[in-house]
Design a protein around this motif. Structure first.
Motif, PDB file in Angstrom:
ATOM      1  N   ARG A  36       0.861  -1.174   0.000  1.00 43.69           N
ATOM      2  CA  ARG A  36       0.000   0.000   0.000  1.00 43.69           C
ATOM      3  C   ARG A  36       0.898   1.225   0.000  1.00 43.69           C
ATOM      4  N   SER A  60       2.473   6.194   2.986  1.00 42.22           N
ATOM      5  CA  SER A  60       1.993   7.293   3.814  1.00 42.22           C
ATOM      6  C   SER A  60       0.901   6.826   4.767  1.00 42.22           C
ATOM      7  N   SER A  61       0.183   5.746   4.398  1.00 41.43           N
ATOM      8  CA  SER A  61      -0.878   5.249   5.262  1.00 41.43           C
ATOM      9  C   SER A  61      -0.399   4.116   6.162  1.00 41.43           C
ATOM     10  N   GLN A  62       0.832   3.684   6.013  1.00 47.12           N
ATOM     11  CA  GLN A  62       1.367   2.590   6.803  1.00 47.12           C
ATOM     12  C   GLN A  62       2.537   3.058   7.652  1.00 47.12           C
ATOM     13  N   ALA A  79      -0.860  -1.516   9.563  1.00 49.02           N
ATOM     14  CA  ALA A  79      -1.857  -1.017   8.619  1.00 49.02           C
ATOM     15  C   ALA A  79      -1.906   0.507   8.615  1.00 49.02           C
ATOM     16  N   ASP A  80      -1.632   1.109   9.760  1.00 51.63           N
ATOM     17  CA  ASP A  80      -1.634   2.571   9.802  1.00 51.63           C
ATOM     18  C   ASP A  80      -0.442   3.084  10.607  1.00 51.63           C
ATOM     19  N   LYS A  81      -0.046   4.277  10.267  1.00 48.72           N
ATOM     20  CA  LYS A  81       1.143   4.892  10.868  1.00 48.72           C
ATOM     21  C   LYS A  81       0.992   5.143  12.367  1.00 48.72           C
TER      22      LYS A  81
END
Length: 120
Positions: free
Chosen positions: A4, A7-9, A59-61
């Motif tokens: 992905r 920036s979103s991870q 999955a997210d930062k």
């Protein structure tokens, strides 16, 4: 998708892993900070043993940032956890790099032919 947009991870580099820790144990440990989408423990090709470091991708930062605020211990060993520096696509393998044409061989071949003709 495994890759992905970064920036979103959040991807972390994890060092000082016990040799007995594999990707499943790493994922299980870091799941308490958020959804883990990928783990990778780097293995030695010759021995098949862990090199003692790996990567965790959340999955997210926000989950990775939460993990960075904590100290970590796994199987009695204190881990070193830092943001991963190379967050792009995987690098090409050495085999791929060796087969890429740089044009140098063509230039060298032309140089060789020029020398052999001028010597005759």
């Amino acid at each position: 998708c495994r890759f992905r947009t970064m920036s979103s991870q959040g991807r972390l580099f994890v060092a000082r892993l016990p040799w007995s820790v594999g990707k499943d144990a790493l994922k299980s440990y870091f799941n308490k900070f958020g959804e883990v989408v990928d783990t990778h423990v780097v293995m030695d090709r010759n021995t098949g043993r862990s090199k003692g470091f790996g990567f965790v991708t959340f999955a997210d930062k926000a989950a990775s940032e939460k993990a960075l605020t904590q100290s970590h211990q796994l199987e009695g060993r204190v881990l070193a956890v830092n943001p991963a520096k190379d967050e792009g696509m995987p690098r090409p393998s050495r085999r791929d790099m060796n087969t890429e044409s740089t044009g140098a061989s063509e230039q060298f071949s032309g140089f060789s032919n020029t020398n052999s003709t001028s010597q005759q």
